[in-house]
Design an enzyme around this catalytic site. Sequence first.
Site, PDB file in Angstrom:
ATOM      1  CG  HIS A  14      -1.868   1.141   1.278  1.00 35.41           C
ATOM      2  ND1 HIS A  14      -3.178   0.970   1.651  1.00 35.41           N
ATOM      3  CD2 HIS A  14      -1.758   2.463   0.980  1.00 35.41           C
ATOM      4  CE1 HIS A  14      -3.823   2.122   1.591  1.00 35.41           C
ATOM      5  NE2 HIS A  14      -2.962   3.052   1.184  1.00 35.41           N
ATOM      6  CG  HIS A  16      -0.808   7.112  -1.005  1.00 35.86           C
ATOM      7  ND1 HIS A  16      -2.015   7.333  -1.635  1.00 35.86           N
ATOM      8  CD2 HIS A  16      -1.104   6.429   0.135  1.00 35.86           C
ATOM      9  CE1 HIS A  16      -2.999   6.811  -0.906  1.00 35.86           C
ATOM     10  NE2 HIS A  16      -2.468   6.254   0.172  1.00 35.86           N
ATOM     11  NE  ARG A  18       0.335  11.968  -2.061  1.00 34.80           N
ATOM     12  CZ  ARG A  18      -0.663  11.455  -1.357  1.00 34.80           C
ATOM     13  NH1 ARG A  18      -1.600  10.741  -1.962  1.00 34.80           N
ATOM     14  NH2 ARG A  18      -0.742  11.666  -0.061  1.00 34.80           N
ATOM     15  CG  ASN A  41      -5.542   8.364  -3.364  1.00 34.14           C
ATOM     16  OD1 ASN A  41      -4.478   7.830  -3.690  1.00 34.14           O
ATOM     17  ND2 ASN A  41      -5.713   8.937  -2.182  1.00 34.14           N
ATOM     18  CE  LYS A  99      -7.954   1.711  -0.819  1.00 35.18           C
ATOM     19  NZ  LYS A  99      -6.730   2.470  -0.541  1.00 35.18           N
ATOM     20  CG  HIS A 136     -10.039   3.958   3.333  1.00 33.70           C
ATOM     21  ND1 HIS A 136      -8.879   4.694   3.458  1.00 33.70           N
ATOM     22  CD2 HIS A 136     -10.847   4.366   4.346  1.00 33.70           C
ATOM     23  CE1 HIS A 136      -8.981   5.512   4.493  1.00 33.70           C
ATOM     24  NE2 HIS A 136     -10.180   5.333   5.047  1.00 33.70           N
ATOM     25  CG  HIS A 174      -5.101   1.906   5.845  1.00 33.83           C
ATOM     26  ND1 HIS A 174      -6.457   1.745   6.027  1.00 33.83           N
ATOM     27  CD2 HIS A 174      -4.985   2.688   4.746  1.00 33.83           C
ATOM     28  CE1 HIS A 174      -7.116   2.400   5.101  1.00 33.83           C
ATOM     29  NE2 HIS A 174      -6.246   2.984   4.305  1.00 33.83           N
ATOM     30  CG  ASP A 246      -1.852   4.763   3.998  1.00 31.66           C
ATOM     31  OD1 ASP A 246      -1.912   5.170   2.819  1.00 31.66           O
ATOM     32  OD2 ASP A 246      -2.640   5.127   4.885  1.00 31.66           O
ATOM     33  CG  HIS A 250      -0.328  15.060   2.289  1.00 31.52           C
ATOM     34  ND1 HIS A 250      -1.256  15.220   1.282  1.00 31.52           N
ATOM     35  CD2 HIS A 250      -0.697  13.945   2.970  1.00 31.52           C
ATOM     36  CE1 HIS A 250      -2.148  14.243   1.346  1.00 31.52           C
ATOM     37  NE2 HIS A 250      -1.827  13.458   2.363  1.00 31.52           N
ATOM     38  CB  ALA A 262      -5.333  12.261   6.591  1.00 28.46           C
TER      39      ALA A 262
END
Length: 347
Positions: A14, A16, A18, A41, A99, A136, A174, A246, A250, A262
């Site tokens: 899992h 991210h 970006r 996402n 997902k 999720h 998660h 996860d 950011h 988050a």
Amino acid sequence: MNQSLLIRRPDDWHLHLRDGAMLNAICGYSAHFGRAIIMPNLVPPVVTGEQARSYRSRILAALQKHVTLRPLMTLYLTETTDPADVVQAHRDGVIAAVKLYPAGATTNSASGVRDFNKVRPVFEAMAEAGIPLCVHGEVTDPDIDIFDREAVFIDRVLDPIRRKTPGLRVIMEHITTSDGADYVRSQDNLGATITTHHLVINRNHILVGGIKPHYYCLPVAKRESHRIALRQAATSGDPRFFLGTDSAPHPDHAKESACGCAGCFTAPNTMSILAHVFEEDGALDRLEKFASLNGAAFYGLPANDDTIRLVRRDTPATYPAKVPAGDDEVTVFDPGFPLYWHVEDNA
């Protein structure tokens, strides 16, 4: 005296990464993993096989010399997802999973599912084709306390989905509660990822002594008893539990704002943190199962052939406090203790 641990190269189930400048800035920090399930996402989200193929190309271009990491793509499930496109994308090797985001559950989830009956044909096609569903696991009802949303999701959403489509392989991503861990243990065709940061922090870390935005994540960290339950699950060797960081970068200005994002950026120091946690719990001999073996087996993939070495030294490993990303900076997760386990890549 140095202590050494050789394990199969770990995977991140899992992650991210970006896009754009952020992707280019942070992707190399996951290069010590063999494979990673990449979250879809983006804005706009990755909803078709062709979009997943294009996103994978951008990731591979950004990785460049970091050839170890193999991105495994996912599709973002919407109420208009075409089951045939999902099946074809999986058959062509473009995606590894789909997902499910309940609408509004987390970052960039506005396009997620509100009416689960509308996606039942997709679930049925996935079950028949053997395509895993990454979930999720939180409800978004405003009347449900944020600390109870995982447990309520299991009862109201996940269990009914699995009863109606019993052949569907599901990964509860998660998990953050003892409820989640207990449910996974009681079921077939169900696995769960556990993040690095949820093994380390509880809700006090976010709130006591002032709000700590870089510990804020979704699902939010729960009380200490749940953190202990997660550590027991992760260090148990149970094949249903495996690593999904996860890791979610950011920009600092978005985290440190009146309505902070988050996510915890744990990719750089995850393996050092995990070695610390497993050593504390007397389970170093089971770290390889959690980080390198269990997830691959659940996805029906072989374990990685190559290895990494973790070496415990007298001096702590050093990691950057912040990572530049274009005109922004991203804060690296701080576990709150020194990390004496150093990662040596044996590739």
